[in-house]
Structures are given as structure tokens and as C-alpha cells.
Design a protein around this motif. Sequence first.
Motif, PDB file in Angstrom:
ATOM      1  N   HIS A  17       0.832  -1.206   0.000  1.00 11.13           N
ATOM      2  CA  HIS A  17       0.000   0.000   0.000  1.00 11.13           C
ATOM      3  C   HIS A  17       0.871   1.264   0.000  1.00 11.13           C
ATOM      4  N   ILE A  18       1.972   1.214   0.743  1.00 10.39           N
ATOM      5  CA  ILE A  18       2.906   2.345   0.753  1.00 10.39           C
ATOM      6  C   ILE A  18       3.528   2.505  -0.632  1.00 10.39           C
ATOM      7  N   ALA A  19       3.894   1.378  -1.247  1.00 13.74           N
ATOM      8  CA  ALA A  19       4.480   1.415  -2.593  1.00 13.74           C
ATOM      9  C   ALA A  19       3.501   2.040  -3.583  1.00 13.74           C
ATOM     10  N   ARG A  20       2.250   1.664  -3.481  1.00 14.77           N
ATOM     11  CA  ARG A  20       1.225   2.219  -4.377  1.00 14.77           C
ATOM     12  C   ARG A  20       1.205   3.743  -4.274  1.00 14.77           C
ATOM     13  N   THR A  21       1.214   4.241  -3.038  1.00 12.37           N
ATOM     14  CA  THR A  21       1.192   5.681  -2.813  1.00 12.37           C
ATOM     15  C   THR A  21       2.473   6.332  -3.339  1.00 12.37           C
ATOM     16  N   GLN A  22       3.617   5.724  -3.016  1.00 12.41           N
ATOM     17  CA  GLN A  22       4.896   6.281  -3.438  1.00 12.41           C
ATOM     18  C   GLN A  22       5.033   6.311  -4.959  1.00 12.41           C
ATOM     19  N   LEU A  23       4.501   5.290  -5.616  1.00 11.41           N
ATOM     20  CA  LEU A  23       4.577   5.217  -7.076  1.00 11.41           C
ATOM     21  C   LEU A  23       3.489   6.049  -7.762  1.00 11.41           C
ATOM     22  N   GLU A  27      -6.245   3.889  -8.733  1.00 13.41           N
ATOM     23  CA  GLU A  27      -6.917   2.627  -8.377  1.00 13.41           C
ATOM     24  C   GLU A  27      -6.850   1.602  -9.507  1.00 13.41           C
ATOM     25  N   GLU A  28      -7.135   2.036 -10.708  1.00 12.20           N
ATOM     26  CA  GLU A  28      -7.167   1.124 -11.854  1.00 12.20           C
ATOM     27  C   GLU A  28      -5.781   0.532 -12.146  1.00 12.20           C
ATOM     28  N   SER A  29      -4.740   1.367 -12.125  1.00  8.57           N
ATOM     29  CA  SER A  29      -3.369   0.892 -12.367  1.00  8.57           C
ATOM     30  C   SER A  29      -2.925  -0.077 -11.269  1.00  8.57           C
ATOM     31  N   TYR A  30      -3.266   0.274 -10.039  1.00 11.24           N
ATOM     32  CA  TYR A  30      -2.908  -0.566  -8.895  1.00 11.24           C
ATOM     33  C   TYR A  30      -3.517  -1.959  -9.032  1.00 11.24           C
ATOM     34  N   ARG A  31      -4.826  -2.020  -9.305  1.00 12.72           N
ATOM     35  CA  ARG A  31      -5.517  -3.315  -9.447  1.00 12.72           C
ATOM     36  C   ARG A  31      -4.962  -4.099 -10.633  1.00 12.72           C
ATOM     37  N   ALA A  32      -4.644  -3.404 -11.716  1.00 13.91           N
ATOM     38  CA  ALA A  32      -4.085  -4.076 -12.901  1.00 13.91           C
ATOM     39  C   ALA A  32      -2.721  -4.680 -12.579  1.00 13.91           C
ATOM     40  N   ASN A  33      -1.894  -3.959 -11.822  1.00 12.19           N
ATOM     41  CA  ASN A  33      -0.587  -4.483 -11.422  1.00 12.19           C
ATOM     42  C   ASN A  33      -0.744  -5.691 -10.500  1.00 12.19           C
ATOM     43  N   GLY A  63      10.330   1.190  -9.026  1.00 10.51           N
ATOM     44  CA  GLY A  63      10.881   2.392  -8.391  1.00 10.51           C
ATOM     45  C   GLY A  63      10.535   2.591  -6.934  1.00 10.51           C
ATOM     46  N   PHE A  64       9.794   1.676  -6.325  1.00 12.48           N
ATOM     47  CA  PHE A  64       9.469   1.815  -4.909  1.00 12.48           C
ATOM     48  C   PHE A  64      10.725   1.629  -4.072  1.00 12.48           C
ATOM     49  N   LYS A  65      10.945   2.554  -3.141  1.00 11.53           N
ATOM     50  CA  LYS A  65      12.089   2.465  -2.235  1.00 11.53           C
ATOM     51  C   LYS A  65      11.566   2.454  -0.803  1.00 11.53           C
TER      52      LYS A  65
END
Length: 186
Positions: A17-23, A27-33, A63-65
Motif C-alpha cells: 500500500h505504501i508502494a502504491r502511494t509512493q509510485l 486505483e485502476e493501475s494498482y488493481r491491474a498491477n 521504483g518503490f524504495k
Amino acid sequence: MNATKPNQRRQLVTMIHIARTQLGMDEESYRANLAHYANGKTSSTAMTMPELETVLEAFKKLGFKPAKKAVKGRLSPSTAKGPKDERSAIRALWIFMHRAGFVGDGSETALNAWVKRMTAQPDGTPGIAEVHWLRGDDAGKTLNSLKRWARRCLFEDLKKRGYQPEPRDSYNQLLQRWERINGAML
């Protein structure tokens, strides 16, 4: 089931969830990934541990760190680089007492607070604020004070466990006995 599994799972879901925010994923891109990396599953809570790990690794490649955990208080400096005198012995004894459960906070900050209290003068003059500022008599007196405290802790711990330590036993004698009983794991 292993007690750490729920914690590991929760940590992985949180990291995703943190990665989603950082990247900056919508919603649509997140679910697709999620669906792409987790065998069609679109919810992180429905994933298995390996699927969660796969998604997290994929987000890292995107790119999530992950941030490093903040440490409560300052940690002791490396004793390998520091001076080999009373100050390093004070730090080592403090860390031992923390690992043995005699001191609640094993940080350098807590040690410095204790040193400041121990070196304060009866007339109200503040004590030495940092363990690495201790020199000569102050360092020796502080180390001996810490050894006396450790001796009392060792004596009480042995008594609590049903052993009969002698009141005249030295710090070294009590420490050796305590280590034989507990193992030299600390």
C-alpha cells in the motif's frame, strides 16, 4: 501456524500500500498491477505470501524504495572504532544489562541520561551529558557504579530463579554463575 506469519503478511500488505502511494498509482493501475503479478488477484488481502512478495518485488523494480525503520534513541557507536577504555566497558555492560532484561532501554540516549544522573554533583551542578565525554576518575567511578548495579541485578535474578548466591560474591562471580545458568548467549 507460525506466530510471525500474520505479522509478516500484514507488513507485506502495508508495504504494498505504501508502494502504491509512493509510485502514484491510481486505483485502476494498482488493481491491474496486482492482477498481473498475483495470478489474477486484484486484492492484496486475498493473496498468498509468495504472491505478496512477488508484487512487492515488482513494485521495487518500478521504483518503490522502502524507508528504513526509525530507531528509538541513539544507538551506541561501534566499539570496533571507539576507544578501548572504561567508556567501551560501560557501553558493553549497559548493552548486556539491556539484553538480560535488567535495563528497559539499551540505547545510547538512555545510557547518556543515566551517566548524567550518576555524575551530577550534590550541589546541583549538572552531570556529564555524554558517555564519550567521561575521562579519568569520572569514567572509573561511573563504571564501578554500573557494575554495582549489575551485581545487584544478577544477585536478585539468581535468587528469583531459586539459586542461593552468597551476599559476599563479587560481580565477576555472580556473572560467571549467571552465564552458566543462562548460557553466554548475551
